[in-house]
Structures are given as structure tokens and as C-alpha cells.
Write a protein that holds these residues in place. Structure first.
Motif, short mmCIF file in Angstrom:
data_model
loop_
_atom_site.label_atom_id
_atom_site.label_comp_id
_atom_site.label_asym_id
_atom_site.label_seq_id
_atom_site.Cartn_x
_atom_site.Cartn_y
_atom_site.Cartn_z
N ILE A 189 0.86 -1.18 0.00
CA ILE A 189 0.00 0.00 0.00
C ILE A 189 0.89 1.22 0.00
CG2 ILE A 189 -1.81 1.28 1.20
CD1 ILE A 189 -2.68 -1.45 0.10
N GLY A 190 0.68 2.11 -0.98
CA GLY A 190 1.46 3.33 -1.08
C GLY A 190 0.77 4.49 -0.40
N CYS A 191 1.53 5.55 -0.12
CA CYS A 191 0.95 6.75 0.48
C CYS A 191 1.69 7.98 -0.05
CB CYS A 191 1.00 6.69 2.00
SG CYS A 191 2.68 6.55 2.70
N TRP A 192 0.99 9.11 -0.01
CA TRP A 192 1.56 10.37 -0.49
C TRP A 192 0.88 11.53 0.22
CZ3 TRP A 192 -1.06 13.53 -4.62
CH2 TRP A 192 -0.34 14.70 -4.90
N ASP A 193 1.66 12.42 0.79
CA ASP A 193 1.14 13.66 1.37
C ASP A 193 0.89 14.64 0.23
OD1 ASP A 193 0.59 15.98 2.72
OD2 ASP A 193 2.55 16.16 3.68
N THR A 194 -0.38 14.96 -0.03
CA THR A 194 -0.74 15.76 -1.20
C THR A 194 -0.23 17.20 -1.11
OG1 THR A 194 -2.91 16.28 -0.23
CG2 THR A 194 -2.78 14.37 -1.71
N ALA A 195 0.30 17.62 0.04
CA ALA A 195 0.88 18.95 0.16
C ALA A 195 2.30 19.00 -0.39
CB ALA A 195 0.87 19.41 1.61
N LYS A 196 2.85 17.83 -0.74
CA LYS A 196 4.22 17.76 -1.25
C LYS A 196 4.20 17.39 -2.73
CE LYS A 196 5.48 16.10 3.33
NZ LYS A 196 5.76 14.90 4.15
N PRO A 197 5.24 17.73 -3.47
CA PRO A 197 5.29 17.36 -4.89
C PRO A 197 5.20 15.86 -5.09
CG PRO A 197 6.98 18.98 -4.37
CD PRO A 197 6.41 18.55 -3.06
N TYR A 198 4.60 15.45 -6.18
CA TYR A 198 4.43 14.03 -6.48
C TYR A 198 5.71 13.52 -7.14
CZ TYR A 198 1.71 9.81 -7.51
OH TYR A 198 1.22 8.53 -7.55
N THR A 199 6.74 13.33 -6.33
CA THR A 199 7.99 12.74 -6.79
C THR A 199 8.17 11.42 -6.05
OG1 THR A 199 9.30 13.87 -5.11
CG2 THR A 199 9.02 14.99 -7.23
N ARG A 200 8.97 10.54 -6.59
CA ARG A 200 9.11 9.22 -5.97
C ARG A 200 9.72 9.30 -4.58
NH1 ARG A 200 11.48 6.21 -11.32
NH2 ARG A 200 10.04 7.25 -12.74
N ALA A 201 10.51 10.36 -4.33
CA ALA A 201 11.08 10.53 -2.99
C ALA A 201 10.00 10.81 -1.96
CB ALA A 201 12.09 11.67 -3.01
N ASN A 202 8.85 11.30 -2.40
CA ASN A 202 7.74 11.61 -1.49
C ASN A 202 6.67 10.53 -1.46
OD1 ASN A 202 8.69 14.09 -0.52
ND2 ASN A 202 7.92 15.18 -2.32
N LEU A 203 6.88 9.43 -2.16
CA LEU A 203 5.92 8.34 -2.17
C LEU A 203 6.40 7.25 -1.22
CD1 LEU A 203 5.19 8.08 -6.01
CD2 LEU A 203 4.05 9.51 -4.30
N CYS B 186 5.13 10.20 4.24
CA CYS B 186 3.76 10.63 4.02
C CYS B 186 3.19 11.41 5.19
CB CYS B 186 2.86 9.43 3.73
SG CYS B 186 3.47 8.39 2.40
N ASN B 187 3.83 11.35 6.33
CA ASN B 187 3.39 12.10 7.50
C ASN B 187 3.51 13.59 7.22
OD1 ASN B 187 2.99 13.29 10.01
ND2 ASN B 187 4.13 11.71 11.11
N PRO B 188 2.41 14.35 7.29
CA PRO B 188 2.50 15.79 7.00
C PRO B 188 3.50 16.53 7.89
CG PRO B 188 0.21 15.08 7.05
CD PRO B 188 1.02 13.91 7.53
N ALA B 189 3.85 15.96 9.03
CA ALA B 189 4.83 16.59 9.91
C ALA B 189 6.24 16.52 9.34
CB ALA B 189 4.80 15.95 11.29
N ASN B 190 6.46 15.60 8.40
CA ASN B 190 7.76 15.49 7.75
C ASN B 190 7.79 16.43 6.54
OD1 ASN B 190 8.50 13.47 9.56
ND2 ASN B 190 7.72 11.85 8.26
N VAL B 191 8.46 17.55 6.67
CA VAL B 191 8.44 18.59 5.64
C VAL B 191 9.38 18.23 4.51
CG1 VAL B 191 8.82 21.04 5.16
CG2 VAL B 191 7.88 20.31 7.37
N TYR B 192 8.95 18.47 3.29
CA TYR B 192 9.78 18.25 2.11
C TYR B 192 11.00 19.16 2.16
CZ TYR B 192 10.99 17.82 -2.85
OH TYR B 192 11.64 17.61 -4.04
N GLY B 193 12.10 18.66 1.70
CA GLY B 193 13.39 19.34 1.83
C GLY B 193 13.43 20.78 1.35
N ASN B 194 12.81 21.10 0.21
CA ASN B 194 12.92 22.46 -0.30
C ASN B 194 11.76 23.35 0.14
OD1 ASN B 194 10.74 21.67 -1.81
ND2 ASN B 194 11.80 21.74 -3.79
#
Length: 305
Positions: A201-215, A282-290
Motif C-alpha cells: 500500500i502506497g501513500c503520499w502527502d498531497t501537500a508535497k510534490p508528487y515525486t518518488r522521494a515523497n511516495l 507521508c506524515n504531514p509533519a515530515n516537511v519536504y526538503g525544499n
């Protein structure tokens, strides 16, 4: 019996095994959910249509209820305005299957499924300040997005509907063997989706870009290969504490080989939304690097077509 009729008869035909435990102590319980809709107008359907997924949306004025059923073999969606008893057909080339992704090699079996638009989920995009529909064909590695306002404006689909194609966007891809059937989005903005080729089962935080690093993936691949086999259906409920419900059913083995009835072939699983994403990207608390928060992006990441 074909694979579509099987989906609706599995509960009667086979005995279900109900699990009491889950990785990270998340409980699994049995669930059954029946969808009821209104009778669609004949001019919105075509002979041989297979109805696959359904979503419902009530707009902010709370007076117009829409549902979005998709038709897997006809590559289209039907907009049903329940309050006005109206329906209209929505088409787009991104609803079609990708021939490369139509070749499945699972459990030593090789088969081809030309399944079009299949998974759909609705979320609110804070950048554009509107609801958006995320969707993907099952025979595809990509995820797409379109504004629900476009879909719900019936007049735009009466004539020159080809002009609307420019408003359907690809936002990224899940990589090779990233085929997904069902998907759903929780209130925290996290999308969950099946990974039928990966038994996960995959997950993605929709507030972050849809890149494989965020999946992210929710299960250890060494465990999920035997614990979940062909996760075919997924639903995010609306409980006060939201849960993700998953059905694993070994459908390809049933269709093209022989089930071993001494083994567990069917599972209905439930996981607490916040618990299962806690330590993932996928946890929204984990902020994307940029620091980017946009989900509508254009990527050039060795895309899988």
C-alpha cells in the motif's frame, strides 16, 4: 465468471479470514460497504460498461450532490447531479490505459489488463483554492489531476469537449510496476493507494510534490509479499479517527491458476490513518526538503510511460 463479476461475488463464494493483528499493532477487522446510487440516464452510458469506482462530493453550498462513477473498460467518468437528476459523460485521453503498464507479471503469471480510469480521490488544493480530483488508470504508472469545477460544469461537456483536455494534468509517476487500482485521501491530506504489482500500500502527502522521494510504502516488502497479495480495493472511512480499509484477494491466481484453499486467500484489513504513516515520508509533519507545498508540479524524473 470474469474478473469483474468475481469482485462482487467474492463475499458469498468464499469464506473470509478476519485478522486480529497487524504490523505495528494496528488492528484489522472485517468490513462490508455497499454503494447505492441513482439510475443513470441511458445517454450517459454505453453498452458493455463496467462500473468500477464511485466518489461523492457535496459542494460548499450543500445543495447539490454529485457522484463520480468510472467505467474501467470505456475509459470515462459519469457526472451525476443527484439533486437535479442529471448526468453527463466526461472523457479524456488520460483515462485510457498505457499499453506498457497493461502487462502484468505476478506470482509467476503473465497476463494483460487494458484497464482504464480506475482509482479516484478528491482533495482540497490550498494553492488553487479549489477541490481537485486525482485519478489514474489501473494500467498506468502515472497520477493525474483535474479541477472538480471543470467536471461539474455540465455545459462544458455538451459541445467541444476536446477543448477541456488541456486542463487534465499529469503530476508524476510511481515508477515501473507502480500500477494502482483504488485510492483514497484522508482528512489530513494523505492519499493511500494500492500497489497491486508490489503487494503493498502506497501513500503520499498531497501537500508535497508528487515525486518518488515523497511516495511511501506502508509495509516491509519482505513481509507484504506473503501478508498482502494483490491488494485490489481500498477505502478511507469518515470515522472520527479515520481508518484505511484494504481488500487483498489473490485475484490473478483465482483467474489464471488455482487457489490453495489450505492457505489464507482473502483478507479485509484496517489500519489507523495516523499510526500507519507515523514514521513515513507521508506524515504531514515530515516537511519536504525544499519547503515546497505545491502538488501541481511538472517533473522530469525518468518518467514511466
Amino acid at each position: 465468471m470474469n474478473r469483474y463479476s468475481f469482485k462482487f461475488s467474492w463475499l458469498i463464494t468464499f469464506q473470509l479470514i478476519i485478522l486480529i493483528s497487524f504490523v505495528n499493532s494496528v488492528s484489522f477487522v472485517e468490513s462490508f460497504n455497499a454503494d447505492f446510487g441513482y439510475l443513470m440516464q441511458s445517454n450517459s452510458q454505453k453498452q458493455g460498461s463496467i462500473r468500477e469506482s464511485q466518489l461523492k462530493i457535496v459542494n460548499e453550498w450543500k445543495y447539490l450532490d454529485f457522484e463520480y462513477p468510472t467505467f474501467v473498460e470505456r475509459q470515462r467518468a459519469i457526472m451525476n447531479g443527484l439533486a437535479k437528476n442529471r448526468s453527463w459523460r466526461v472523457t479524456n485521453y488520460n483515462f485510457a490505459p498505457n499499453p506498457v503498464a497493461s502487462d502484468f507479471k505476478i506470482y509467476g503469471l503473465n497476463f494483460q489488463w487494458l484497464d482504464g480510469v480506475f482509482g479516484m480521490s478528491i482533495s482540497y488544493d490550498h494553492q488553487s483554492k479549489q477541490r481537485v480530483l486525482y485519478f489514474h488508470p489501473m494500467a498506468s504508472f502515472k497520477e493525474f489531476i483535474v479541477s472538480t469545477e471543470l467536471l461539474l460544469t455540465e455545459s462544458l461537456w455538451e459541445i467541444n469537449s476536446q477543448d477541456n483536455a488541456q486542463y487534465f494534468f499529469s503530476i508524476g509517476d510511481r515508477g515501473y510496476n507502480g500500477q494502482s487500482s483504488s485510492s483514497g485521501i484522508a482528512r489530513n491530506g494523505v492519499m493511500f493507494y494500492t500497489q497491486v504489482h508490489r503487494d503493498n500500500i502506497g501513500c503520499w502527502d498531497t501537500a508535497k510534490p508528487y515525486t518518488r522521494a515523497n511516495l511511501g510504502m506502508l509495509l516491509d516488502p519482505d513481509v507484504s509479499s506473503t501478508f498482502i497479495q494483490f491488494p485490489n480495493d481500498l477505502k478511507v472511512d469518515e470515522g472520527e479517527t479515520q481508518s484505511v480499509w484494504i481488500m487483498s484477494n489473490r485475484l490473478p491466481i483465482y483467474l489464471y491458476s488455482q487457489l490453495d484453499y489450505s492457505e489464507i486467500n482473502f483478507r479485509i484489513l484496517r489500519g489507523d490513518v495516523n499510526m500507519i504513516i507515523n514514521s513515513t515520508i507521508c506524515n504531514p509533519a515530515n516537511v519536504y526538503g525544499n519547503g515546497s507545498k505545491s502538488a501541481i508540479v511538472s517533473i522530469e524524473e525518468g518518467q514511466c510511460y
